[in-house]
Design an enzyme around this catalytic site. Sequence first.
Site, short mmCIF file in Angstrom:
data_model
loop_
_atom_site.label_atom_id
_atom_site.label_comp_id
_atom_site.label_asym_id
_atom_site.label_seq_id
_atom_site.Cartn_x
_atom_site.Cartn_y
_atom_site.Cartn_z
N ASN A 153 19.32 95.21 67.52
CA ASN A 153 20.16 95.89 66.53
C ASN A 153 20.26 97.39 66.74
OD1 ASN A 153 17.38 95.13 65.74
ND2 ASN A 153 17.72 96.59 64.08
N GLN A 181 22.59 90.04 65.33
CA GLN A 181 23.52 91.05 65.85
C GLN A 181 24.51 90.46 66.84
OE1 GLN A 181 23.99 94.25 65.04
NE2 GLN A 181 22.37 94.25 63.51
N ALA A 202 25.68 86.41 57.69
CA ALA A 202 27.13 86.55 57.50
C ALA A 202 27.63 87.99 57.49
CB ALA A 202 27.53 85.85 56.21
N HIS A 203 26.84 88.90 56.89
CA HIS A 203 27.41 90.24 56.68
C HIS A 203 27.52 91.06 57.95
CE1 HIS A 203 23.75 92.98 56.53
NE2 HIS A 203 23.15 91.83 56.39
N THR A 239 19.98 75.86 44.60
CA THR A 239 21.41 75.62 44.48
C THR A 239 22.16 76.51 45.45
OG1 THR A 239 21.16 74.98 42.18
CG2 THR A 239 23.36 75.69 42.86
N CYS A 327 12.89 110.78 60.06
CA CYS A 327 13.35 111.40 58.84
C CYS A 327 14.42 110.60 58.15
CB CYS A 327 13.88 112.79 59.14
SG CYS A 327 12.57 114.00 59.06
C1 LIG Z 1 18.45 91.75 64.29
C2 LIG Z 1 18.44 91.56 62.82
N1 LIG Z 1 17.68 90.58 62.28
C3 LIG Z 1 17.64 90.37 60.96
C4 LIG Z 1 18.37 91.14 60.08
C5 LIG Z 1 18.28 90.87 58.60
O1 LIG Z 1 19.39 90.19 58.14
P1 LIG Z 1 19.78 90.22 56.58
O2 LIG Z 1 20.24 91.61 56.30
O3 LIG Z 1 20.89 89.22 56.44
O4 LIG Z 1 18.57 89.82 55.82
C6 LIG Z 1 19.18 92.17 60.61
C7 LIG Z 1 20.02 93.01 59.74
O5 LIG Z 1 19.64 93.95 59.09
C8 LIG Z 1 19.21 92.38 62.00
O6 LIG Z 1 19.94 93.35 62.54
#
Ligand SMILES: Cc1ncc(COP(=O)(O)O)c(C=O)c1O
Lengths: 402, 142
Positions: A153, A181, A202-203, A239, A327
């Site tokens: 990421n 990612q 999803a996001h 659910t 920081c």
């Molecule tokens: C490599 C990676 N793993 C896991 C996550 C966590 O996913 P989520 O924000 O859906 O909990 C993220 C995102 O922040 C990510 O970049």
Amino acid sequence: MQKHNLYLDNAATTPLHPDALAAMMPFLTERYGNPSGIYDYARETKKSVDEARRQIAAGINAKPEEIFFTCGGTEADNWAIKGAAEARWDKARHIITSAIEHHAVLHTCQYLEKRGYSVTYLPVDENGTVSPESVEKAIRPDTALVSVMLANNEVGTVEPVSAIGEITRKHGVLLHTDAVQAAGHIPIDVEALNADLLTVSAHKFYGPKGVGALYIKKGVRIAQFMHGGAQENNRRAGTENVAGIVGMGKAFSIAAQELPGEYARVSALRDRLISGIEATIPHAKLNGHRHDRLPGNVNFSFAFIEGESLLLLLDMQGCRASSGSACSSGSLDPSHVLMAMGIPHEKAHGSIRFTLGRHNTGADVDALLEILPPMIARLREMSPLYEDFITGKGQVWNTAKK
Amino acid sequence: MEYSEKVMDHFMNPRNVGEIEGASGIGTVGNAKCGDIMRVFLQIGEDGVIQDAKFKTFGCGAAVATSSMATELVKGKSIQEALEITNKTVMEALDGLPPVKIHCSCLAEEALHAALWDYAQKNSITIEGLTPPKEVHHDGNE
Ligand SMILES: Cc1ncc(COP(=O)(O)O)c(C=O)c1O
């Protein structure tokens, strides 16, 4: 100063695709039936959840019954690792992961260490790549699981998961990969990756926040994580977040459809930004692998400056990015990923990540390339490290240990 | 985390950035490892009044703003008055700092003291109440 409107933090999250929103809306309004019921309202929501399951499965070459919805990437990572470890407690209590994983994986492994498991954190090279040989060397008779992310990421490096999977298959060890990612941005085929467990969220691909999925290969046994009702084939209680799941399915099928074109388009923007920075800003170092890299990721260390102050200047100009500096994270240590890559502290503090997405255009890259060099120059002008470098007085920059 | 308007003002328009050629005292504190380095230059007259102050800082928004404010506060002060400027004074003048950034205001105080120490050393005088800087920064080594 002209104010821009640049969103260059698509690795943090992405805006919801309008078609995903449209697909979700009925489930936030009139289609509220609980999928576990037996009447018509329930049947229609159940059908939509299963349709989303098919959409996710199709995008990663899995079967629908191998997809389990969760409340995000973090839950899926926790479930995969804790569940796999717990199910093997009697025979195998060793886990292998890498030093550059997301905290959802790293902190889960650290938790398991406290519970009596042992964990090997594999080092990476200067590009952030995990070597498959190092995985093979680390495998012990009691190794239960290997977890290596598909793409990082922070620096965008794409890991050789398929080669790692050949090794785990050979040794009969489970392989989990955090593809949060990667999903929607590079092709994913669970068969080609030799993955047993794979996480998506999803996001990160224009779906809603708070929903993700874990792929669990057919026949792979992992302990349950959420206990309760019989949802998700009795493996993940609770659910269903119906609207979220439907939005995720829609967003993923769009991303899969558009992937070839978007991959080429966004990679070209990325390379244009990288070469633009390298051409106009001295003492700038690209972090991460130059070629085995996510299409949208640009991560640079700018010598002599600190990342948060650059983020603030960018923010004042309407440009949103992120930094590996301590920081900006609220801790005193800079990014564990950059540190694991052997990047000295002060260069890690001066790192900035720009992540491009489907809304970014060449004009955005040009705008950034226009505002960035004067900001760097301004911060260097007030940096004692730069002064020492220019006058040759200080060794600050040269002596930092690896 | 959010910065006050004052902090943002001193970050966006820092006062006293630069160096003083032939400064009476120069102090550098902090280290690149933790991400902040401050260098303060003081010009001190025969009468012991601080005529000018300038700084260079590598660090976050709070580090720049505290350097800017500390150099503003110290100008025109006597050495004894300058010693009374603490991290609290700097922080209050900036309308506060987020908790994780409080160490930046400590650095500003330390940088002022280090510059005064350097001045005292150069002129072979002792300044009452001034202790030697904890750590005179000079490289990124651990
Ligand atoms: C490599 C990676 N793993 C896991 C996550 C966590 O996913 P989520 O924000 O859906 O909990 C993220 C995102 O922040 C990510 O970049």
